[in-house]
Design a protein around this motif. Structure first.
Motif, short mmCIF file in Angstrom:
data_model
loop_
_atom_site.label_atom_id
_atom_site.label_comp_id
_atom_site.label_asym_id
_atom_site.label_seq_id
_atom_site.Cartn_x
_atom_site.Cartn_y
_atom_site.Cartn_z
N PRO A 34 0.83 -1.21 0.00
CA PRO A 34 0.00 0.00 0.00
C PRO A 34 0.86 1.26 0.00
O PRO A 34 1.92 1.29 0.62
N GLU A 35 0.42 2.29 -0.71
CA GLU A 35 1.15 3.57 -0.71
C GLU A 35 0.95 4.28 0.62
O GLU A 35 1.86 4.92 1.13
N LYS A 36 -0.28 4.17 1.16
CA LYS A 36 -0.58 4.87 2.41
C LYS A 36 -1.53 4.03 3.25
O LYS A 36 -2.46 3.42 2.72
N SER A 103 -0.96 -0.76 19.48
CA SER A 103 -0.86 0.37 20.42
C SER A 103 -0.25 1.59 19.75
O SER A 103 0.73 2.18 20.24
N LEU A 104 -0.79 1.97 18.61
CA LEU A 104 -0.24 3.06 17.80
C LEU A 104 -0.29 4.39 18.53
O LEU A 104 -1.29 4.73 19.18
N ASN A 105 0.80 5.15 18.42
CA ASN A 105 0.84 6.49 19.00
C ASN A 105 1.46 7.46 18.00
O ASN A 105 1.88 7.06 16.92
N LYS A 111 7.23 7.39 7.46
CA LYS A 111 7.52 6.56 6.29
C LYS A 111 8.17 5.25 6.71
O LYS A 111 9.14 5.23 7.47
N TYR A 112 7.60 4.16 6.19
CA TYR A 112 8.14 2.83 6.43
C TYR A 112 8.51 2.19 5.09
O TYR A 112 8.08 2.65 4.04
N GLU A 130 -0.22 7.02 8.57
CA GLU A 130 -0.82 8.20 9.19
C GLU A 130 -1.81 7.73 10.24
O GLU A 130 -2.45 6.69 10.10
N LEU A 131 -1.95 8.53 11.31
CA LEU A 131 -2.85 8.18 12.40
C LEU A 131 -3.94 9.23 12.56
O LEU A 131 -3.72 10.42 12.30
#
Length: 199
Positions: A34-36, A103-105, A111-112, A130-131
Motif C-alpha cells: 500500500p502507498e498509504k 498500540s499506535l501512538n 515513512k516505512y 498516518e494516524l
C-alpha cells in the motif's frame, strides 16, 4: 570524426537510459505494498507486502525513516525481534510478508519500507503511515501477479535485445566511417569511378 563521436555518444546514452528504465520497471514488479495506510490512535494496523515467488527464501525486513538508505530496521525475518508492539510474518506459500503494529501512538507516524534483502541492491517500496481518531482505512496499489512479473521479464529481454542491436549497429557505422576516412583520396576516387562505370 566529431560527428561519429556525437552519434556514438547519443546511442550509448540512449541505450543506458533504456536499460535503466526497463530494469526499474522490473524492480517495481518484484514487490508491491500500500502507498498509504491510516490507523487509529491506540489501535493496530497490518501492512502486507507482496513479492515475487522467486524471493520466497530471501530475508525480508520492515524499517522506518524518511529515506530508505537511512531507515532503522524494526523487524526482520526469519529472526524476529522481541517487541510487544510489532510482529512480522512471512507467508512464503502466498508470497506475502505482513507487519502488524499495535498500540499506535503519534511517534509511529511516518515513512516505512518493505524490503527484500538481496546481493548488490535490495528491493524496497515505501509505505506512509498516518494516524487519526477515525476508522482505519487503507489506500493500496494493485498487487503484481506472477504472470505480470513474467511479462515484465520478457519485455526487459526484448528491450535489451533492441538496445544491444542499436549499440552494435552504432559501432559498425562508426567503424565504417573511420575506414572510409582513412582511405587515401586517390583510392576513394578510383572506387567512385568504378561505381560510376557499373552504374
Amino acid at each position: 570524426m566529431r560527428t561519429s563521436r556525437t552519434l556514438l555518444g547519443f546511442f550509448n546514452a540512449s541505450a543506458f537510459c533504456l536499460f535503466w528504465l526497463t530494469n526499474h520497471a522490473v524492480d517495481s514488479a518484484k514487490l508491491s505494498a500500500p502507498e498509504k495506510v491510516t490507523g487509529a490512535y491506540g489501535g493496530s494496523v497490518t501492512i502486507s507486502c507482496q513479492y515475487n515467488q522467486r524471493f520466497r527464501n530471501y530475508t525480508k525486513y520492515w524499517c522506518k525513516g524518511p529515506v530508505y538508505e537511512l531507515c532503522t530496521i524494526l523487524q526482520k525475518t526469519p529472526k524476529r525481534k522481541d517487541n510487544d508492539r510489532g510482529a512480522i510474518v512471512d507467508d512464503q506459500e502466498a508470497g506475502v510478508f505482513t507487519m502488524t503494529m499495535t498500540s499506535l501512538n503519534k511517534s509511529d507516524e511516518g515513512k516505512y519500507w518493505c524490503v527484500i534483502a538481496r546481493l548488490g541492491r535490495n528491493t524496497y517500496i515505501g509505505v506512509q503511515l498516518e494516524l487519526s481518531d477515525t476508522v482505519i482505512t487503507t489506500t493500496s496499489t494493485p498487487f503484481i501477479t506472477n504472470e505480470e512479473a513474467s511479462w515484465w521479464m520478457a519485455l526487459r529481454w526484448i528491450l535489451f535485445s533492441i538496445m544491444l542491436f542499436c549499440v552494435v549497429a552504432t559501432h559498425i557505422i562508426t567503424w565504417r566511417i573511420k575506414a572510409v576516412r582513412k582511405t587515401p583520396p586517390q583510392q576513394q576516387l578510383h572506387h567512385q569511378n568504378s561505381q560510376n562505370i557499373y552504374d
